[in-house]
Design an enzyme around this catalytic site. Structure first.
Site, short mmCIF file in Angstrom:
data_model
loop_
_atom_site.label_atom_id
_atom_site.label_comp_id
_atom_site.label_asym_id
_atom_site.label_seq_id
_atom_site.Cartn_x
_atom_site.Cartn_y
_atom_site.Cartn_z
N HIS A 106 -8.17 1.51 -4.32
CA HIS A 106 -9.21 1.20 -3.33
C HIS A 106 -9.85 2.51 -2.90
O HIS A 106 -9.23 3.32 -2.20
CB HIS A 106 -8.52 0.47 -2.15
N MET A 164 -11.77 -6.02 4.36
CA MET A 164 -11.02 -5.09 5.23
C MET A 164 -10.80 -5.76 6.57
O MET A 164 -11.76 -6.15 7.24
CB MET A 164 -11.83 -3.81 5.45
N MET A 188 -8.59 8.05 0.42
CA MET A 188 -9.52 8.44 1.50
C MET A 188 -9.87 9.91 1.33
O MET A 188 -9.04 10.71 0.91
CB MET A 188 -8.86 8.23 2.87
N MET A 241 -11.97 4.60 -0.74
CA MET A 241 -12.67 4.76 0.54
C MET A 241 -13.23 6.18 0.56
O MET A 241 -12.79 7.04 1.32
CB MET A 241 -11.69 4.53 1.70
N HIS A 298 -1.01 -1.18 -4.27
CA HIS A 298 -2.32 -0.86 -3.72
C HIS A 298 -2.35 0.63 -3.39
O HIS A 298 -1.41 1.17 -2.79
CB HIS A 298 -2.56 -1.71 -2.46
N ASP A 356 -6.88 -6.58 3.41
CA ASP A 356 -6.27 -5.25 3.58
C ASP A 356 -6.41 -4.82 5.03
O ASP A 356 -7.52 -4.66 5.53
CB ASP A 356 -7.02 -4.28 2.65
N SER A 369 0.85 -1.20 0.00
CA SER A 369 0.00 0.00 0.00
C SER A 369 0.88 1.24 0.00
O SER A 369 1.61 1.51 0.96
CB SER A 369 -0.90 0.00 1.24
N ASP A 418 -4.57 3.47 -1.57
CA ASP A 418 -5.68 3.75 -0.67
C ASP A 418 -6.10 5.21 -0.79
O ASP A 418 -5.36 6.12 -0.42
CB ASP A 418 -5.28 3.44 0.77
ZN ZN Z 1 -6.81 -0.50 0.82
#
Ligand code: ZN
Length: 222
Positions: free
Chosen positions: A67, A138, A38, A69, A34, A176, A9, A36
């Protein structure tokens, strides 16, 4: 034969040296990066957006596993696809109509993933299982890098593995959150085949390449 993949990540890396970080994990055998995302709304932290992903794409030669979020993911999916995402994964908590989002992601030429928070039951993603290219479990609450693995999520991985097998699905089953040399074998045993890892790769005392190599050794040995 099951293919086992390591997906470091990138938010656990040093953004000031991103090209070096990517080179180190790639030469150690990382399979995906990966990413992430957010938004400070669905997830409390704010990380990066499509502009950063576009820069990452220029220095990466392995797939970008994005991913989301974020709230209202349908608004941002085109921008992440355009930035070079290979996989785009969305949360059922942000959009109960996962089949619609999966179709949107696939129409943009990306692989479509679905995911769920620790508190959400596995049944919440049932409608998406026959359609998804990837299912992400998750094993921490979305929010920050560096959280502790939740062992209760082992049973959720087992449950989803049984459902995917019953559908004869070849979707990846990814985990993850808190994955390291101790927790990876537990998730592999439960049926996961893609392992997102943050600090275990990028904060390894011998560097991120050594972190990735240690995790790959654990995959082979467990
Ligand atoms: Zn993730």
């Amino acid at each position: 034969m099951t293919q086992y993949l390591i997906a470091p990540s990138i938010i656990a890396s040093d953004f000031a040296h991103i090209a070096d970080e990517v080179a180190a994990i790639q030469s150690a055998g990382a399979d995906w990066i990966h990413v992430d995302i957010m938004d400070g709304h669905f997830a409390p932290d704010i990380t990066i957006g499509p502009l950063f992903v576009k820069s990452l794409k220029r220095v990466a030669n392995i797939p970008l596993d994005v991913h989301l979020m974020i709230s209202e993911p349908e608004k941002y999916i085109p921008a992440f696809a355009d930035a070079g995402a290979n996989n785009i994964t969305v949360h059922v908590e942000t959009c109960p109509d996962l089949p619609r989002l999966i179709a949107q992601i696939k129409s943009l030429g990306c692989k479509a993933g679905v995911t769920l928070n620790p508190a959400t039951p596995a049944s919440a993603i049932d409608s998406a299982l026959p359609l998804a290219d990837l299912v992400l479990v998750m094993s921490v609450v979305p929010g920050y890098s560096g959280q502790k693995f939740m062992p209760e999520m082992i049973a959720k991985v087992e449950e989803i593995r049984v459902k995917l097998n019953a559908l004869r699905s070849s979707a990846h089953l990814e985990v993850d959150g808190g994955i390291n040399v101790e927790t990876l074998p537990l998730m592999k045993q439960a049926g996961a085949n893609v392992f997102v890892t943050g600090n275990a790769a990028f904060k390894h005392p011998q560097g991120s390449g050594a972190g990735v190599r240690a995790l790959k050794e654990v995959i082979n040995a467990s």
